[in-house]
Write a protein that holds these residues in place. Structure first.
Motif, short mmCIF file in Angstrom:
data_model
loop_
_atom_site.label_atom_id
_atom_site.label_comp_id
_atom_site.label_asym_id
_atom_site.label_seq_id
_atom_site.Cartn_x
_atom_site.Cartn_y
_atom_site.Cartn_z
N THR A 108 0.85 -1.19 0.00
CA THR A 108 0.00 0.00 0.00
C THR A 108 0.88 1.25 0.00
O THR A 108 1.78 1.37 0.84
CB THR A 108 -0.92 0.02 1.23
N VAL A 109 0.65 2.14 -0.94
CA VAL A 109 1.37 3.41 -1.04
C VAL A 109 0.36 4.53 -0.88
O VAL A 109 -0.68 4.54 -1.54
CB VAL A 109 2.07 3.54 -2.41
N THR A 110 0.64 5.46 0.03
CA THR A 110 -0.25 6.61 0.22
C THR A 110 0.54 7.88 -0.04
O THR A 110 1.62 8.09 0.52
CB THR A 110 -0.81 6.63 1.66
N VAL A 111 -0.01 8.72 -0.89
CA VAL A 111 0.59 10.02 -1.21
C VAL A 111 -0.33 11.07 -0.61
O VAL A 111 -1.53 11.09 -0.89
CB VAL A 111 0.72 10.22 -2.74
N GLU A 112 0.23 11.95 0.22
CA GLU A 112 -0.58 12.95 0.90
C GLU A 112 -0.09 14.36 0.60
O GLU A 112 1.11 14.59 0.48
CB GLU A 112 -0.54 12.73 2.41
N TYR A 113 -1.04 15.28 0.51
CA TYR A 113 -0.77 16.71 0.40
C TYR A 113 -1.63 17.36 1.48
O TYR A 113 -2.74 17.80 1.22
CB TYR A 113 -1.11 17.20 -0.99
N PRO A 114 -1.15 17.39 2.73
CA PRO A 114 -1.95 17.83 3.86
C PRO A 114 -2.48 19.27 3.73
O PRO A 114 -3.59 19.56 4.15
CB PRO A 114 -1.01 17.72 5.06
N ILE A 167 -5.50 16.55 0.53
CA ILE A 167 -5.56 15.50 -0.50
C ILE A 167 -4.76 14.29 -0.04
O ILE A 167 -3.64 14.42 0.46
CB ILE A 167 -5.01 16.02 -1.84
N SER A 168 -5.34 13.12 -0.22
CA SER A 168 -4.66 11.87 0.09
C SER A 168 -5.09 10.84 -0.96
O SER A 168 -6.27 10.71 -1.25
CB SER A 168 -5.06 11.39 1.49
N GLN A 169 -4.11 10.14 -1.52
CA GLN A 169 -4.41 9.13 -2.53
C GLN A 169 -3.66 7.86 -2.18
O GLN A 169 -2.46 7.87 -1.95
CB GLN A 169 -4.01 9.63 -3.92
N THR A 170 -4.39 6.74 -2.12
CA THR A 170 -3.81 5.45 -1.77
C THR A 170 -3.93 4.50 -2.95
O THR A 170 -4.95 4.48 -3.63
CB THR A 170 -4.52 4.85 -0.54
N LEU A 219 -0.96 14.81 -9.72
CA LEU A 219 -0.72 15.36 -8.38
C LEU A 219 -0.57 16.87 -8.47
O LEU A 219 0.12 17.38 -9.36
CB LEU A 219 0.55 14.77 -7.77
N ARG A 220 -1.19 17.58 -7.56
CA ARG A 220 -1.02 19.05 -7.54
C ARG A 220 0.39 19.40 -7.09
O ARG A 220 0.93 18.75 -6.21
CB ARG A 220 -2.03 19.67 -6.59
N VAL A 221 0.97 20.40 -7.71
CA VAL A 221 2.31 20.84 -7.32
C VAL A 221 2.26 22.20 -6.69
O VAL A 221 1.31 22.92 -6.80
CB VAL A 221 3.27 20.85 -8.52
#
Length: 78
Positions: A49-55, A59-62, A76-78
């Motif tokens: 499981t990989v989770t990418v977060e932009y607190p 935004i959180s995407q797993t 992904l937003r930059v």
């Protein structure tokens, strides 16, 4: 002679604006992140499981890695 100089000036000015408009359209506000998840021995992990977060944006995407341990997250937003 004067009209030739004017025509050259208009042509150069037009080229200048076309070049800068092209670069302005190439700016993006998203990114793609990709990688491979491996264990301490270097073996690729399947179904990790990989989770990418932009607190800051909430935004959180797993996602789950593929059979070779690879994952890719797009837009992904930059």
């Amino acid at each position: 002679m004067k009209s030739l100089l004017t025509a050259k000036a208009i042509l150069l000015t037009s080229l200048f604006f076309l070049i800068h408009c092209y670069h302005a359209n190439s700016q993006v506000t998203t990114a793609t992140l990709s990688g491979i998840v491996r264990d301490s021995k270097g073996t690729a992990l399947t179904s990790a499981t990989v989770t990418v977060e932009y607190p800051d944006a909430g935004i959180s995407q797993t996602l789950i890695t593929k059979s070779d341990g690879r994952f890719t997250v797009s837009n992904l937003r930059v």
